[in-house]
Design an enzyme around this catalytic site. Structure first.
Site, PDB file in Angstrom:
ATOM      1  N   ARG A  22       0.844  -1.188   0.000  1.00 18.90           N
ATOM      2  CA  ARG A  22       0.000   0.000   0.000  1.00 18.90           C
ATOM      3  C   ARG A  22       0.883   1.244   0.000  1.00 18.90           C
ATOM      4  O   ARG A  22       2.025   1.210   0.449  1.00 18.90           O
ATOM      5  CB  ARG A  22      -0.904   0.015   1.242  1.00 18.90           C
ATOM      6  N   LYS A  33      -1.618  -2.809   8.247  1.00 15.57           N
ATOM      7  CA  LYS A  33      -2.730  -2.435   9.111  1.00 15.57           C
ATOM      8  C   LYS A  33      -2.643  -3.209  10.419  1.00 15.57           C
ATOM      9  O   LYS A  33      -2.284  -4.382  10.440  1.00 15.57           O
ATOM     10  CB  LYS A  33      -4.065  -2.725   8.413  1.00 15.57           C
ATOM     11  N   HIS A  67      -2.679   2.227  -5.804  1.00 15.02           N
ATOM     12  CA  HIS A  67      -3.434   1.019  -5.463  1.00 15.02           C
ATOM     13  C   HIS A  67      -3.712   0.174  -6.702  1.00 15.02           C
ATOM     14  O   HIS A  67      -3.909  -1.047  -6.594  1.00 15.02           O
ATOM     15  CB  HIS A  67      -4.739   1.385  -4.758  1.00 15.02           C
ATOM     16  N   ARG A 115      -0.973  -2.182  -6.926  1.00 16.54           N
ATOM     17  CA  ARG A 115      -1.202  -3.287  -5.975  1.00 16.54           C
ATOM     18  C   ARG A 115      -2.157  -4.314  -6.574  1.00 16.54           C
ATOM     19  O   ARG A 115      -1.900  -5.520  -6.515  1.00 16.54           O
ATOM     20  CB  ARG A 115      -1.777  -2.711  -4.677  1.00 16.54           C
ATOM     21  N   HIS A 126      -3.439  -9.254   3.630  1.00 15.80           N
ATOM     22  CA  HIS A 126      -4.880  -9.335   3.875  1.00 15.80           C
ATOM     23  C   HIS A 126      -5.142 -10.224   5.083  1.00 15.80           C
ATOM     24  O   HIS A 126      -4.578 -11.318   5.194  1.00 15.80           O
ATOM     25  CB  HIS A 126      -5.607  -9.928   2.668  1.00 15.80           C
ATOM     26  N   TYR A 137      -9.292 -10.974  -6.717  1.00 15.01           N
ATOM     27  CA  TYR A 137      -8.358 -11.043  -7.833  1.00 15.01           C
ATOM     28  C   TYR A 137      -8.547 -12.298  -8.673  1.00 15.01           C
ATOM     29  O   TYR A 137      -8.183 -12.331  -9.839  1.00 15.01           O
ATOM     30  CB  TYR A 137      -6.926 -10.934  -7.324  1.00 15.01           C
TER      31      TYR A 137
END
Length: 328
Positions: free
Chosen positions: A159, A183, A274, A277, A300, A309
């Site tokens: 990111r 995150k 993004h 990404r 994730h 995806y």
């Protein structure tokens, strides 16, 4: 009435809860500035609604108040995607309030939300990604930095906030790995290839020293990475991998301009970091990578986030079939 005015009108204990929740999101959960702002706006709106229903304490929130707030927003014409985000913000807030002793049983645990319409992400073709990497851009230090930024974004799928948060010590050049803090302050190691290594070598040898010279050593100008947890006694000044033209840590807004400018030079439509990404993930799956491996590389927490995806790859396969197969 804007969020600031609604915040000021709340009872003092509610205002304090909102402020404490914001600090928790930023410092403990390591959420981005945009996420913190959006969640706080939603929580202030929820509490403002609660006060108007004569609920004057966070501890008195219940499922009926949460549902009534969402229903009121829906009557105002809120989109399904916005409603889904509001429900998530409310659940995150009540879960935090329950853990911190501000509320008893968590009412948000039983709050459902409308499923947002999920659109397929924008993905570059492999030849478009190559064209983007081969753009010239500015000369000298900025150009070397921009090339390294583009290569690392596409090679790792990180990111933009993660890229800007990298320190020099996060590069393991001998194994071509980069340590990423994502995150929730979750750490992961992501590999990168030879083109990215070559771009990083050129930048670190010939570009970064010039940018660092803009402000003395240049590394403390940007400060420690936002939200990153450090061990006691760790260096507070930071040692940013990517620097801006004034010697401070490179900012996400600048990275977005770098990617957009390179896309325009390559004759591509508007492209965001993004999108690189998304492209990295899709190209990995197209090349036979395991879905679980891609999930780990992207950071994730849920496999469902990565599965989008596979839909992209399926759509590309279907398009190729329709174009090429005689019985399509």
């Amino acid at each position: 009435m804007d969020t600031r005015e609604m915040h000021e009108r709340l009872p003092e204990a509610m205002r304090q809860a909102v402020d404490d929740f914001g600090r928790h999101l930023a410092q403990v959960d390591n959420r981005s500035v945009h996420t913190v702002r959006a969640y706080l706006g939603d929580v202030v709106s929820l509490l403002d609604y609660a006060v108007r229903q004569d609920v004057l304490s966070v501890g008195d929130l219940d499922l009926g108040v949460l549902r009534g707030w969402l229903a009121s927003r829906m009557r105002d014409g809120a989109a399904r995607t916005s409603q889904a985000r509001r429900a998530t913000a409310a659940r995150t807030f009540t879960a935090w309030a329950s853990r911190s002793g501000r509320i008893g049983a968590d009412p948000g645990a039983h709050l459902s939300s409308p499923r947002a319409h999920r659109t397929l992400p924008t993905v570059l073709r492999a030849d478009q990604a190559t064209a983007l990497m081969e753009t010239n851009g500015p000369e000298a230090a900025e150009g070397l930095r921009n090339r390294a930024v583009l290569e690392l974004l596409y090679a790792t799928g990180v990111r933009v906030s993660e890229l800007c948060g990298l320190d020099r010590a996060d590069l393991d050049e001998s194994r071509r790995l980069v340590r990423v803090f994502g995150k929730g302050a979750k750490e992961r190691a992501v590999p990168y290839g030879l083109p990215a290594q070559k771009a990083l070598d050129d930048y670190l040898k010939h570009g970064r020293p010039l940018l660092a010279a803009a402000k003395g050593d240049g590394t403390k100008a940007g400060g420690a990475r936002e939200g990153r947890l450090r061990a006691p006694g760790a260096e507070s000044g930071g040692d940013a991998l990517f620097l801006g033209v004034k010697g401070g840590r490179l900012q996400p807004t600048v990275v977005r301009r770098i990617v957009d400018a390179a896309a325009r030079e390559a004759g591509l439509p508007h492209t965001r970091p993004h999108d690189l990404r998304h492209s990295a993930a899709t190209h990995l799956l197209d090349g036979g990578a395991d879905l679980r491996a891609v999930q780990e590389l992207l950071g994730h927490s849920s496999l469902s986030s990565t599965q989008i995806y596979t839909h992209v790859s399926t759509e590309r396969l279907r398009a190729a079939f329709k174009q090429a197969h005689p019985r399509a």
